[in-house]
Write a protein that holds these residues in place. Structure first.
Motif, PDB file in Angstrom:
ATOM      1  N   ARG A   1       0.839  -1.205   0.000  1.00  0.00           N
ATOM      2  CA  ARG A   1       0.000   0.000   0.000  1.00  0.00           C
ATOM      3  C   ARG A   1       0.874   1.254   0.000  1.00  0.00           C
ATOM      4  NH1 ARG A   1      -4.045  -2.529   3.753  1.00  0.00           N
ATOM      5  NH2 ARG A   1      -5.833  -3.045   2.437  1.00  0.00           N
ATOM      6  N   PHE A   2       1.934   1.232   0.798  1.00  0.00           N
ATOM      7  CA  PHE A   2       2.848   2.380   0.836  1.00  0.00           C
ATOM      8  C   PHE A   2       3.531   2.572  -0.520  1.00  0.00           C
ATOM      9  CE2 PHE A   2       7.156   4.051   1.567  1.00  0.00           C
ATOM     10  CZ  PHE A   2       6.825   5.281   2.113  1.00  0.00           C
ATOM     11  N   SER A   3       3.960   1.469  -1.143  1.00  0.00           N
ATOM     12  CA  SER A   3       4.601   1.543  -2.459  1.00  0.00           C
ATOM     13  C   SER A   3       3.631   2.076  -3.500  1.00  0.00           C
ATOM     14  CB  SER A   3       5.113   0.166  -2.875  1.00  0.00           C
ATOM     15  OG  SER A   3       6.043  -0.339  -1.938  1.00  0.00           O
ATOM     16  N   LEU A   4       2.378   1.628  -3.421  1.00  0.00           N
ATOM     17  CA  LEU A   4       1.363   2.124  -4.346  1.00  0.00           C
ATOM     18  C   LEU A   4       1.140   3.613  -4.140  1.00  0.00           C
ATOM     19  CD1 LEU A   4      -0.841   1.641  -6.479  1.00  0.00           C
ATOM     20  CD2 LEU A   4      -2.398   1.051  -4.602  1.00  0.00           C
ATOM     21  N   TYR A   5       1.145   4.045  -2.878  1.00  0.00           N
ATOM     22  CA  TYR A   5       0.973   5.467  -2.591  1.00  0.00           C
ATOM     23  C   TYR A   5       2.112   6.276  -3.209  1.00  0.00           C
ATOM     24  CZ  TYR A   5       1.048   9.783   0.153  1.00  0.00           C
ATOM     25  OH  TYR A   5       1.083  11.100   0.542  1.00  0.00           O
ATOM     26  N   ILE A   6       3.344   5.790  -3.061  1.00  0.00           N
ATOM     27  CA  ILE A   6       4.498   6.483  -3.641  1.00  0.00           C
ATOM     28  C   ILE A   6       4.354   6.540  -5.163  1.00  0.00           C
ATOM     29  CG2 ILE A   6       6.990   6.396  -3.990  1.00  0.00           C
ATOM     30  CD1 ILE A   6       6.145   7.249  -1.192  1.00  0.00           C
ATOM     31  N   CYS A   7       3.935   5.444  -5.770  1.00  0.00           N
ATOM     32  CA  CYS A   7       3.764   5.420  -7.226  1.00  0.00           C
ATOM     33  C   CYS A   7       2.679   6.392  -7.680  1.00  0.00           C
ATOM     34  CB  CYS A   7       3.423   4.000  -7.692  1.00  0.00           C
ATOM     35  SG  CYS A   7       4.798   2.827  -7.574  1.00  0.00           S
ATOM     36  N   LEU A   8       1.585   6.480  -6.911  1.00  0.00           N
ATOM     37  CA  LEU A   8       0.507   7.400  -7.281  1.00  0.00           C
ATOM     38  C   LEU A   8       0.957   8.850  -7.117  1.00  0.00           C
ATOM     39  CD1 LEU A   8      -2.601   5.600  -5.739  1.00  0.00           C
ATOM     40  CD2 LEU A   8      -1.957   5.752  -8.153  1.00  0.00           C
ATOM     41  N   VAL A   9       1.744   9.127  -6.077  1.00  0.00           N
ATOM     42  CA  VAL A   9       2.281  10.485  -5.909  1.00  0.00           C
ATOM     43  C   VAL A   9       3.210  10.821  -7.068  1.00  0.00           C
ATOM     44  CG1 VAL A   9       3.795  11.922  -4.495  1.00  0.00           C
ATOM     45  CG2 VAL A   9       2.044  10.514  -3.405  1.00  0.00           C
ATOM     46  N   SER A  10       4.071   9.865  -7.437  1.00  0.00           N
ATOM     47  CA  SER A  10       4.985  10.093  -8.560  1.00  0.00           C
ATOM     48  C   SER A  10       4.209  10.294  -9.856  1.00  0.00           C
ATOM     49  CB  SER A  10       5.942   8.906  -8.698  1.00  0.00           C
ATOM     50  OG  SER A  10       6.711   8.735  -7.526  1.00  0.00           O
ATOM     51  N   SER A  11       3.173   9.500 -10.057  1.00  0.00           N
ATOM     52  CA  SER A  11       2.347   9.653 -11.264  1.00  0.00           C
ATOM     53  C   SER A  11       1.667  11.015 -11.287  1.00  0.00           C
ATOM     54  CB  SER A  11       1.301   8.539 -11.328  1.00  0.00           C
ATOM     55  OG  SER A  11       1.906   7.272 -11.430  1.00  0.00           O
ATOM     56  N   THR A  12       1.236  11.484 -10.122  1.00  0.00           N
ATOM     57  CA  THR A  12       0.616  12.804 -10.043  1.00  0.00           C
ATOM     58  C   THR A  12       1.622  13.896 -10.397  1.00  0.00           C
ATOM     59  OG1 THR A  12      -0.878  12.022  -8.307  1.00  0.00           O
ATOM     60  CG2 THR A  12      -0.601  14.409  -8.535  1.00  0.00           C
ATOM     61  N   MET A  13       2.862  13.731  -9.939  1.00  0.00           N
ATOM     62  CA  MET A  13       3.908  14.692 -10.296  1.00  0.00           C
ATOM     63  C   MET A  13       4.132  14.705 -11.803  1.00  0.00           C
ATOM     64  SD  MET A  13       6.553  13.787  -7.182  1.00  0.00           S
ATOM     65  CE  MET A  13       7.871  14.872  -7.742  1.00  0.00           C
ATOM     66  N   LEU A  14       4.161  13.519 -12.411  1.00  0.00           N
ATOM     67  CA  LEU A  14       4.321  13.450 -13.864  1.00  0.00           C
ATOM     68  C   LEU A  14       3.134  14.082 -14.580  1.00  0.00           C
ATOM     69  CD1 LEU A  14       5.709   9.811 -14.294  1.00  0.00           C
ATOM     70  CD2 LEU A  14       6.970  11.947 -14.505  1.00  0.00           C
ATOM     71  N   PHE A  15       1.937  13.839 -14.063  1.00  0.00           N
ATOM     72  CA  PHE A  15       0.736  14.414 -14.682  1.00  0.00           C
ATOM     73  C   PHE A  15       0.766  15.939 -14.597  1.00  0.00           C
ATOM     74  CE2 PHE A  15      -3.681  15.915 -14.275  1.00  0.00           C
ATOM     75  CZ  PHE A  15      -4.160  15.533 -15.524  1.00  0.00           C
ATOM     76  N   LEU A  16       1.137  16.469 -13.440  1.00  0.00           N
ATOM     77  CA  LEU A  16       1.211  17.925 -13.286  1.00  0.00           C
ATOM     78  C   LEU A  16       2.282  18.515 -14.196  1.00  0.00           C
ATOM     79  CD1 LEU A  16       0.795  18.280  -9.400  1.00  0.00           C
ATOM     80  CD2 LEU A  16      -0.914  18.709 -11.187  1.00  0.00           C
ATOM     81  N   GLU A  17       3.398  17.797 -14.357  1.00  0.00           N
ATOM     82  CA  GLU A  17       4.434  18.257 -15.282  1.00  0.00           C
ATOM     83  C   GLU A  17       3.900  18.285 -16.707  1.00  0.00           C
ATOM     84  OE1 GLU A  17       8.312  19.275 -16.815  1.00  0.00           O
ATOM     85  OE2 GLU A  17       7.239  19.556 -14.940  1.00  0.00           O
ATOM     86  N   TRP A  18       3.127  17.263 -17.072  1.00  0.00           N
ATOM     87  CA  TRP A  18       2.524  17.216 -18.401  1.00  0.00           C
ATOM     88  C   TRP A  18       1.533  18.377 -18.584  1.00  0.00           C
ATOM     89  CZ3 TRP A  18      -2.654  16.282 -19.773  1.00  0.00           C
ATOM     90  CH2 TRP A  18      -2.875  16.074 -21.133  1.00  0.00           C
ATOM     91  N   VAL A  19       0.749  18.663 -17.551  1.00  0.00           N
ATOM     92  CA  VAL A  19      -0.199  19.790 -17.617  1.00  0.00           C
ATOM     93  C   VAL A  19       0.556  21.103 -17.775  1.00  0.00           C
ATOM     94  CG1 VAL A  19      -1.922  21.103 -16.318  1.00  0.00           C
ATOM     95  CG2 VAL A  19      -2.013  18.603 -16.337  1.00  0.00           C
ATOM     96  N   TYR A  20       1.641  21.264 -17.018  1.00  0.00           N
ATOM     97  CA  TYR A  20       2.440  22.484 -17.111  1.00  0.00           C
ATOM     98  C   TYR A  20       3.016  22.661 -18.512  1.00  0.00           C
ATOM     99  CZ  TYR A  20       6.514  25.516 -16.634  1.00  0.00           C
ATOM    100  OH  TYR A  20       7.447  26.509 -16.823  1.00  0.00           O
TER     101      TYR A  20
END
Length: 540
Positions: free
Chosen positions: A42-61
């Motif tokens: 669950r913790f690893s999944l949380y880290i992956c989702l946070v990282s994916s969110t960072m990538l998504f925000l970078e893509w939006v930017y």
């Protein structure tokens, strides 16, 4: 259920209660699963989702900046003065044209040296204001002779060309460029343009690039866009084209437009020599000498300009072996550089805080580190494990829909002709993420092979013209077993087995349909593991 302990289990075994062993072992698994594996996943999944969110925000930017650039017309031609240099004045001759040095570093690249030298010699620029320097670090004397004869041929035609055999062998490309810049005859040059061995600039390259430097003294670098003459050669080159087109049309465009900073691509760029000298010159401390120089120049306040309409043809690696060695260098070098230069970025007094954030967070952390480690851990480790441990729920939006939508939009914007290949591209990027993740951590940790440099094998016309296939005619023959063994990648095959096993488990017991993706990803990993992608040439 009785309380479990290793002591009780051992006592039960010694006292002859071995019949209870399966139940005890099952209890051990339940305890470990509930108390350790599930929370960790669950913790690893949380880290992956946070990282994916960072990538998504970078893509939006990136998308927001690109939209602004398009709507406002903030292209380099409108931001900077770039009027053509006036034609030769009878009174002053060619003095209005700055002296330009063209450097072509070569190293045993016999398949393409004629193309690059010929293209450089055909550049449209006053002959007395152009100096072409071929820096040859080849270890094969026969190749050195061929390159020198090609230079002499152009010299006899009136081209100001110098053949320089390297006197030192260290430093790879950075060492070659640094050595080439040290000759006395170079001191009269104001600008230097660098072309790798497989690059073929159009004759008008200097006419279009140099005015940016002449009319804007704050600009230190003008970078052109790469185009690829062999993009249709095979599936491997088509997939590379998607990634590199997005890099140039999105990442480089945004860096140039919003921050006047981006990573120099190492070729098809023209530098103001004063900017190179002020930044400390070429440094071989990493295999990303081009990015290193760009950052040091940017920290001193020099502006870097990317001109997307200025395009130069080059060659993509068409064999998987060459592609892998290139990828190791491209992903290991930047992270190795990051650990060495991050404090310089923090301490710089000539760069705004906003640009510092961009350099560290956007340029390095998100794009160079998280972008590919996140893909590997998310789709090759965490997602398969969630199938084996269904107690951990994976949001479908984060796991499936967002990556596919982003990938499709990227393809539509950068390479619309390859839209039908977007799913294959996503699978291939996921399969390559393990190799790239290894390279990233090699650079971050500064391992002993962090500065390993393997020259990317070029083929020129050899891959298409078997009658003149230099590789096939001169390369030593190897046994089929050795060739096959060199192509087998055991780590990728091991991951393929794990992903396939997870897919089979999901098919039999899973609640979701992730097994469909896992089966397809396992097939892709297997193809990569056996090297069944790209051109298959002798000794590959």
């Amino acid at each position: 259920m009785a309380e479990f302990s290793v002591k009780n289990l051992a006592a039960a075994w010694l006292m002859g209660t071995a019949a209870d062993m399966p139940a005890q072992i099952g209890h051990v698994w339940v305890v470990i699963r509930a108390s350790f594996l599930v929370p960790l996943l669950r913790f690893s999944l949380y880290i992956c989702l946070v990282s994916s969110t960072m990538l998504f925000l970078e893509w939006v930017y990136i998308g927001a900046v690109l939209i602004y650039v398009k709507l406002s017309g903030r292209n380099p031609e409108n931001i900077y003065k770039c009027d053509p240099i006036s034609e030769e004045d009878p009174e002053i001759g060619t003095a209005a044209f700055p002296m330009v040095l063209v450097q072509i570093p070569l190293c045993n690249e016999k398949e393409v040296y004629k193309l690059s030298i010929g293209a450089a010699c055909n550049l449209s620029w006053p002959a007395d204001r152009l100096l072409i320097q071929v820096i040859d670090g080849s270890s094969d004397s026969s190749i050195r002779d061929m390159i020198e004869k090609e230079c002499m041929k152009w010299l006899s035609k009136g081209v100001n060309i110098k053949y320089q055999m390297r006197q030192t062998k260290g430093g790879y490309k950075a060492g070659a460029l640094k050595e080439g810049s040290g000759y006395d005859y170079v001191k009269e040059c104001e600008h230097v343009v660098i072309f790798d061995s497989d690059f073929q600039p159009g004759s008008d390259f200097l006419r279009r690039a140099v005015p940016f430097l002449v009319h804007n003294p704050e600009i230190g670098l003008v970078q052109a866009r790469w185009r690829f003459v062999n993009a249709d050669e095979c599936l491997l080159t088509r997939l590379q084209e998607i990634s590199l087109d997005y890099h140039f049309m999105a990442e480089q465009e945004v860096g140039s437009s919003a921050h006047a900073f981006f990573g120099f691509n190492g070729s098809a760029g023209i530098w103001r020599i004063a900017a190179i000298n002020e930044a400390g010159g070429w440094d071989d401390r990493t295999t990303s000498e081009d990015m290193d120089l760009a950052i040091r120049a940017g920290l001193l306040g020099w502006k870097l300009v990317y001109v997307g309409t200025l395009q130069v043809n080059s060659e993509l690696p068409s064999t998987f072996k060459a592609f892998r060695s290139q990828q190791h260098r491209w992903f290991c070098g930047p992270t190795n550089l990051f650990r060495k230069i991050v404090m310089d970025i923090f301490k710089s007094k000539k760069v705004s805080q906003w640009n510092k954030v961009y350099m560290i967070y956007n340029f390095f952390v998100v794009r160079k580190i998280i972008g590919h480690t996140c893909v590997f851990f998310s789709y090759c480790v965490v997602l398969p494990l969630t199938v084996l441990l269904p107690e951990v729920d994976v949001p479908k939006a984060g796991a499936v829909f967002v990556p596919c939508i982003i990938g499709a939009i990227n393809s539509i914007y950068a390479t619309p002709r390859s839209l039908h290949l977007i799913f294959l591209w996503i699978l291939f990027e996921s399969a390559m993420s393990f190799h790239r993740t290894k390279a990233i951590f090699t650079g971050l940790l500064g391992s002993k092979n962090a500065n390993q440099w393997v020259v990317t094998q070029k083929h020129g016309d050899a891959a298409e013209n078997k009658a003149n296939n230099i590789i096939e005619a001169t390369a030593p023959k190897e046994s089929r077993f050795k060739i096959l063994r060199n192509r087998i990648l055991l780590p990728e095959l091991g991951i393929a087995v794990f992903v396939l096993w997870s897919g089979c488990y999901g098919f039999l017991y899973g609640r979701d349909y992730y097994f469909i993706y896992l089966f397809i990803q396992a097939i892709t990993l297997t193809m990569v593991g056996f090297g069944f992608i790209g051109k298959i040439l002798p000794n590959y």
